[in-house]
Motif scaffolding. Structure first.
Motif, PDB file in Angstrom:
ATOM      1  N   TRP A  86       0.834  -1.211   0.000  1.00  0.00           N
ATOM      2  CA  TRP A  86       0.000   0.000   0.000  1.00  0.00           C
ATOM      3  C   TRP A  86       0.863   1.252   0.000  1.00  0.00           C
ATOM      4  CZ3 TRP A  86      -0.147   3.529   4.138  1.00  0.00           C
ATOM      5  CH2 TRP A  86      -1.063   4.582   3.979  1.00  0.00           C
ATOM      6  N   VAL A  87       1.828   1.326   0.911  1.00  0.00           N
ATOM      7  CA  VAL A  87       2.646   2.540   0.973  1.00  0.00           C
ATOM      8  C   VAL A  87       3.532   2.649  -0.261  1.00  0.00           C
ATOM      9  CG1 VAL A  87       4.711   1.687   2.211  1.00  0.00           C
ATOM     10  CG2 VAL A  87       3.887   4.021   2.604  1.00  0.00           C
ATOM     11  N   ALA A  88       3.933   1.519  -0.827  1.00  0.00           N
ATOM     12  CA  ALA A  88       4.731   1.558  -2.055  1.00  0.00           C
ATOM     13  C   ALA A  88       3.930   2.168  -3.196  1.00  0.00           C
ATOM     14  CB  ALA A  88       5.197   0.151  -2.418  1.00  0.00           C
ATOM     15  N   ALA A  89       2.669   1.747  -3.321  1.00  0.00           N
ATOM     16  CA  ALA A  89       1.812   2.313  -4.368  1.00  0.00           C
ATOM     17  C   ALA A  89       1.583   3.798  -4.124  1.00  0.00           C
ATOM     18  CB  ALA A  89       0.478   1.565  -4.411  1.00  0.00           C
ATOM     19  N   LEU A  90       1.434   4.185  -2.872  1.00  0.00           N
ATOM     20  CA  LEU A  90       1.236   5.584  -2.505  1.00  0.00           C
ATOM     21  C   LEU A  90       2.439   6.432  -2.919  1.00  0.00           C
ATOM     22  CD1 LEU A  90      -0.954   7.215  -0.859  1.00  0.00           C
ATOM     23  CD2 LEU A  90       0.572   6.955   1.102  1.00  0.00           C
ATOM     24  N   LEU A  91       3.626   5.832  -2.803  1.00  0.00           N
ATOM     25  CA  LEU A  91       4.857   6.554  -3.115  1.00  0.00           C
ATOM     26  C   LEU A  91       5.302   6.356  -4.563  1.00  0.00           C
ATOM     27  CD1 LEU A  91       6.869   5.706   0.142  1.00  0.00           C
ATOM     28  CD2 LEU A  91       5.589   7.801  -0.370  1.00  0.00           C
ATOM     29  N   GLY A  92       4.540   5.576  -5.319  1.00  0.00           N
ATOM     30  CA  GLY A  92       4.886   5.332  -6.718  1.00  0.00           C
ATOM     31  C   GLY A  92       6.124   4.477  -6.893  1.00  0.00           C
ATOM     32  N   ARG A  93       6.317   3.518  -6.003  1.00  0.00           N
ATOM     33  CA  ARG A  93       7.474   2.639  -6.044  1.00  0.00           C
ATOM     34  C   ARG A  93       7.048   1.179  -5.937  1.00  0.00           C
ATOM     35  NH1 ARG A  93      12.269   5.751  -4.247  1.00  0.00           N
ATOM     36  NH2 ARG A  93      11.582   7.893  -3.835  1.00  0.00           N
ATOM     37  N   THR A  94       7.969   0.278  -6.218  1.00  0.00           N
ATOM     38  CA  THR A  94       7.719  -1.130  -5.967  1.00  0.00           C
ATOM     39  C   THR A  94       7.865  -1.393  -4.473  1.00  0.00           C
ATOM     40  OG1 THR A  94      10.029  -1.797  -6.188  1.00  0.00           O
ATOM     41  CG2 THR A  94       8.690  -1.731  -8.223  1.00  0.00           C
ATOM     42  N   PRO A  95       7.283  -2.477  -3.959  1.00  0.00           N
ATOM     43  CA  PRO A  95       7.488  -2.792  -2.541  1.00  0.00           C
ATOM     44  C   PRO A  95       8.961  -2.935  -2.180  1.00  0.00           C
ATOM     45  CG  PRO A  95       5.636  -4.045  -3.396  1.00  0.00           C
ATOM     46  CD  PRO A  95       6.267  -3.368  -4.574  1.00  0.00           C
ATOM     47  N   GLU A  96       9.749  -3.538  -3.067  1.00  0.00           N
ATOM     48  CA  GLU A  96      11.177  -3.698  -2.791  1.00  0.00           C
ATOM     49  C   GLU A  96      11.864  -2.335  -2.680  1.00  0.00           C
ATOM     50  OE1 GLU A  96       9.425  -7.237  -4.510  1.00  0.00           O
ATOM     51  OE2 GLU A  96       9.512  -5.162  -5.252  1.00  0.00           O
ATOM     52  N   ALA A  97      11.501  -1.416  -3.590  1.00  0.00           N
ATOM     53  CA  ALA A  97      12.102  -0.081  -3.562  1.00  0.00           C
ATOM     54  C   ALA A  97      11.657   0.697  -2.335  1.00  0.00           C
ATOM     55  CB  ALA A  97      11.744   0.681  -4.834  1.00  0.00           C
ATOM     56  N   ALA A  98      10.400   0.522  -1.927  1.00  0.00           N
ATOM     57  CA  ALA A  98       9.905   1.219  -0.736  1.00  0.00           C
ATOM     58  C   ALA A  98      10.623   0.724   0.511  1.00  0.00           C
ATOM     59  CB  ALA A  98       8.400   1.026  -0.600  1.00  0.00           C
ATOM     60  N   ALA A  99      10.839  -0.600   0.596  1.00  0.00           N
ATOM     61  CA  ALA A  99      11.560  -1.148   1.746  1.00  0.00           C
ATOM     62  C   ALA A  99      12.990  -0.622   1.791  1.00  0.00           C
ATOM     63  CB  ALA A  99      11.557  -2.673   1.692  1.00  0.00           C
ATOM     64  N   ALA A 100      13.635  -0.530   0.613  1.00  0.00           N
ATOM     65  CA  ALA A 100      15.001   0.000   0.561  1.00  0.00           C
ATOM     66  C   ALA A 100      15.030   1.481   0.933  1.00  0.00           C
ATOM     67  CB  ALA A 100      15.586  -0.211  -0.838  1.00  0.00           C
ATOM     68  N   ASP A 111       4.776  15.407  10.994  1.00  0.00           N
ATOM     69  CA  ASP A 111       5.095  16.828  10.963  1.00  0.00           C
ATOM     70  C   ASP A 111       5.640  17.175   9.585  1.00  0.00           C
ATOM     71  OD1 ASP A 111       7.912  16.287  10.840  1.00  0.00           O
ATOM     72  OD2 ASP A 111       8.008  16.197  13.025  1.00  0.00           O
ATOM     73  N   GLY A 112       5.962  18.442   9.378  1.00  0.00           N
ATOM     74  CA  GLY A 112       6.380  18.903   8.069  1.00  0.00           C
ATOM     75  C   GLY A 112       7.695  18.334   7.585  1.00  0.00           C
ATOM     76  N   GLY A 113       8.462  17.709   8.469  1.00  0.00           N
ATOM     77  CA  GLY A 113       9.727  17.122   8.065  1.00  0.00           C
ATOM     78  C   GLY A 113       9.625  15.687   7.593  1.00  0.00           C
ATOM     79  N   VAL A 114       8.427  15.123   7.676  1.00  0.00           N
ATOM     80  CA  VAL A 114       8.243  13.727   7.273  1.00  0.00           C
ATOM     81  C   VAL A 114       8.233  13.617   5.753  1.00  0.00           C
ATOM     82  CG1 VAL A 114       6.597  11.809   7.229  1.00  0.00           C
ATOM     83  CG2 VAL A 114       7.062  13.006   9.368  1.00  0.00           C
ATOM     84  N   GLY A 115       9.064  12.726   5.231  1.00  0.00           N
ATOM     85  CA  GLY A 115       9.124  12.498   3.795  1.00  0.00           C
ATOM     86  C   GLY A 115       8.828  11.041   3.466  1.00  0.00           C
ATOM     87  N   PRO A 116       8.960  10.670   2.201  1.00  0.00           N
ATOM     88  CA  PRO A 116       8.666   9.296   1.776  1.00  0.00           C
ATOM     89  C   PRO A 116       9.441   8.234   2.551  1.00  0.00           C
ATOM     90  CG  PRO A 116       8.864  10.721  -0.133  1.00  0.00           C
ATOM     91  CD  PRO A 116       9.275  11.542   1.048  1.00  0.00           C
ATOM     92  N   ALA A 117      10.717   8.484   2.816  1.00  0.00           N
ATOM     93  CA  ALA A 117      11.519   7.491   3.526  1.00  0.00           C
ATOM     94  C   ALA A 117      10.985   7.263   4.943  1.00  0.00           C
ATOM     95  CB  ALA A 117      12.987   7.925   3.578  1.00  0.00           C
ATOM     96  N   HIS A 118      10.554   8.346   5.601  1.00  0.00           N
ATOM     97  CA  HIS A 118      10.015   8.208   6.956  1.00  0.00           C
ATOM     98  C   HIS A 118       8.716   7.404   6.959  1.00  0.00           C
ATOM     99  CE1 HIS A 118      12.455  11.941   6.957  1.00  0.00           C
ATOM    100  NE2 HIS A 118      12.850  11.510   8.149  1.00  0.00           N
ATOM    101  N   LEU A 119       7.852   7.650   5.956  1.00  0.00           N
ATOM    102  CA  LEU A 119       6.608   6.884   5.871  1.00  0.00           C
ATOM    103  C   LEU A 119       6.899   5.407   5.647  1.00  0.00           C
ATOM    104  CD1 LEU A 119       4.319   9.209   3.711  1.00  0.00           C
ATOM    105  CD2 LEU A 119       4.318   8.911   6.204  1.00  0.00           C
ATOM    106  N   ALA A 120       7.845   5.109   4.758  1.00  0.00           N
ATOM    107  CA  ALA A 120       8.190   3.719   4.493  1.00  0.00           C
ATOM    108  C   ALA A 120       8.740   3.048   5.749  1.00  0.00           C
ATOM    109  CB  ALA A 120       9.204   3.634   3.350  1.00  0.00           C
ATOM    110  N   ARG A 121       9.624   3.752   6.452  1.00  0.00           N
ATOM    111  CA  ARG A 121      10.195   3.204   7.688  1.00  0.00           C
ATOM    112  C   ARG A 121       9.101   2.990   8.735  1.00  0.00           C
ATOM    113  NH1 ARG A 121      15.606   1.858   9.779  1.00  0.00           N
ATOM    114  NH2 ARG A 121      15.150   1.364  11.960  1.00  0.00           N
ATOM    115  N   SER A 122       8.171   3.920   8.813  1.00  0.00           N
ATOM    116  CA  SER A 122       7.074   3.810   9.767  1.00  0.00           C
ATOM    117  C   SER A 122       6.239   2.561   9.518  1.00  0.00           C
ATOM    118  CB  SER A 122       6.192   5.062   9.684  1.00  0.00           C
ATOM    119  OG  SER A 122       5.068   4.950  10.525  1.00  0.00           O
ATOM    120  N   VAL A 123       6.001   2.256   8.247  1.00  0.00           N
ATOM    121  CA  VAL A 123       5.223   1.063   7.910  1.00  0.00           C
ATOM    122  C   VAL A 123       5.978  -0.206   8.301  1.00  0.00           C
ATOM    123  CG1 VAL A 123       4.327  -0.294   5.985  1.00  0.00           C
ATOM    124  CG2 VAL A 123       3.839   2.157   6.122  1.00  0.00           C
TER     125      VAL A 123
END
Length: 483
Positions: A297-311, A349-361
């Motif tokens: 889900w988060v990978a699709a949200l970020l426009g990446r593959t699951p493998e790329a989102a995990a990385a 917060d405003g400093g959260v980016g794609p990498a933080h969302l992926a890590r959070s998941v």
């Protein structure tokens, strides 16, 4: 050993298969995705024909790449609490209802209220819940909402049993995959089935995992090879992870996360699935709802593959603030069994980016499994310090390390990613007589590629995160109850 075995796993998102030799070496592997229809709230249905297309394609794929003249047997396993309603000719009367479908929740609540915890413990050894994915809930749902389809239904089958029927023309199921319907002796519970008129007569006969359902029909690669009844994906994955003896622990990572402990000790524990004993194995399991599904889900949200989102999650630096994530995208199963709960990000917060969302998941899924393992250790009456991990979600080294840190456990990862398919092949080896029993077959055929040790320096961080995770869920309960 000059023979080969095929294991096929009809999973939630794909049909996966492996071809191995008698020493456990993988000769070829296969995967084909199948779609899920989520066109209405709570709906999650699949086409049984798509499953069989995947099974047939796997057999053709193996025939093109290897000599199948030494094929000794085919084992099957599949997603469980996914139900296909077929008529007398074996033709589906409606799409299959997957385990993720929650529309039967009202039927489940009515049925669960009709059975006391004491009766459940008497039948199953523990207070196993009747939830929206339970076979009786599904039958009640179809009977209530689609009476014509219910009237045409001759059998209610799991995906593996449907595929075995299409391959061989024979009907068979196993008592372990019928969890919640059978007692500790592996027999259907008559008083329970009486809660849904007509249920008992629509359930298939039960046989051991290694029972030969029949032989592959002419016209398909492997024609004439024996097909074993197999088991559910959790048990197939258990064997494929190398788990078969008392005290062993597994962690299967796929669409959902399935932790489990083998233990003959039983301490009745709410939220834990207690399987009937099989070949001396008593499995305590706590399947969650959305493990790999959350990453997808988060990978699709970020426009990446699951493998790329995990990385991508690996780009978060030490000390950076990471939001807290509840992976309840479609409710949650073990250990809370709350179909109304929903996914939540907290502390954005405003400093959260794609990498933080992926890590959070990745962290949120691991925290959900910690909660499940706590219930499991209580149920099994033992503390677990190590588990064997397999499945597609185990391929990320970063995610495996996060899990080891969150759980405080050593994790040993299987070399063959498709653990459930490997487990099905192991069952085929027992069924064809190549191995005398499951435990020695597991020991010979399962191999590992890496070990992950918990980082003591991260212990305090994840202790704090886990406390907030539990508190976040409780905080959201009243809000989610309004919808």
């Amino acid at each position: 050993m000059k023979f080969s075995l095929i294991g096929i796993d009809v999973g939630t998102t794909a049909t996966k298969a492996t071809l191995i030799d008698g020493d456990g070496r993988e000769l070829a592997h296969f995967a084909r995705p199948h779609a899920t229809d989520r066109s209405a709230p709570g709906k999650a249905e699949q086409s049984p024909a798509a499953w069989m297309e995947g099974v047939a394609a796997a057999l053709r794929h193996f025939a093109d790449r290897a000599d199948l003249s030494g094929l000794a047997g085919i084992g099957l396993c599949s997603q469980v609490n996914t139900h296909v309603f077929v008529d007398g000719a074996g033709t589906p009367v409606r799409p299959a209802i997957t385990w993720q479908d929650t529309r039967a929740a009202p039927d489940a609540a009515r049925l669960d209220a009709a059975v006391t915890a004491e009766r459940k413990t008497e039948w199953f050894g523990g207070p196993v819940p009747i939830d929206a994915s339970h076979a009786l809930s599904r039958m009640a749902f179809v009977a209530r909402t689609e009476p014509e389809a219910w009237a045409r239904t001759r059998h209610v089958l799991l995906p593996k049993d449907f595929c075995a029927l299409q391959l061989t023309g024979e009907i068979a199921a196993d008592p372990v995959a019928a969890v919640g319907l059978v007692d500790s002796a592996g027999a259907y519970v008559g008083p329970l089935l009486e809660l849904v008129p007509g249920a008992a007569g629509r359930l298939p006969p039960l046989f051991p995992f290694h029972h030969t359902v029949g032989r592959v029909r002419p016209g398909l690669p492997g024609a004439g090879a024996p097909v074993m009844v197999g088991d559910m994906d959790a048990w197939g994955g258990m064997f494929g992870c190398g788990v078969a003896e008392d005290g062993d622990a597994m962690y299967q990572s796929g669409t959902s996360e399935i932790p489990g402990i083998v233990s003959t000790t039983v301490v009745p524990t709410p939220g834990v699935i207690l399987f009937p004993p099989y070949a001396g194995i008593r499995m305590h399991a706590a399947p969650t709802q959305a493990g790999g599904a959350s990453l997808a889900w988060v990978a699709a949200l970020l426009g990446r593959t699951p493998e790329a989102a995990a990385a991508l999650a690996g780009e978060v630096g030490e000390g950076e603030a990471v939001p807290l994530f509840l992976p309840h995208l479609a409710g949650e199963r073990a250990p809370i069994w709350d179909a109304r709960s929903r996914g939540t990000f907290a502390r954005l917060d405003g400093g959260v980016g794609p990498a933080h969302l992926a890590r959070s998941v990745l962290e949120g899924v691991a925290l959900s499994v910690r909660w499940a393992f706590e219930a499991l250790q209580h149920s099994a009456g033992r503390r677990i310090e190590a588990a064997r991990i397999g499945g597609g979600g185990s391929r990320s080294d970063l995610w495996c390390q996060i899990r080891a840190d969150v759980l405080g456990m050593r994790l040993e990862r299987t070399a063959v990613p498709a653990a459930a398919a490997l487990g099905a092949a192991i069952i085929a080896g027992v069924g064809c007589g190549a191995f005398e029993a499951l435990a020695p077959a597991v020991r010979q055929l399962v191999r590992y590629d890496r070990e992950f040790l918990p980082d003591a320096g991260r212990r305090g961080y994840y202790e704090d995160r886990y406390g907030h995770y539990r508190a976040l869920y409780e905080t959201m309960v009243p809000f989610n109850a309004r919808f």
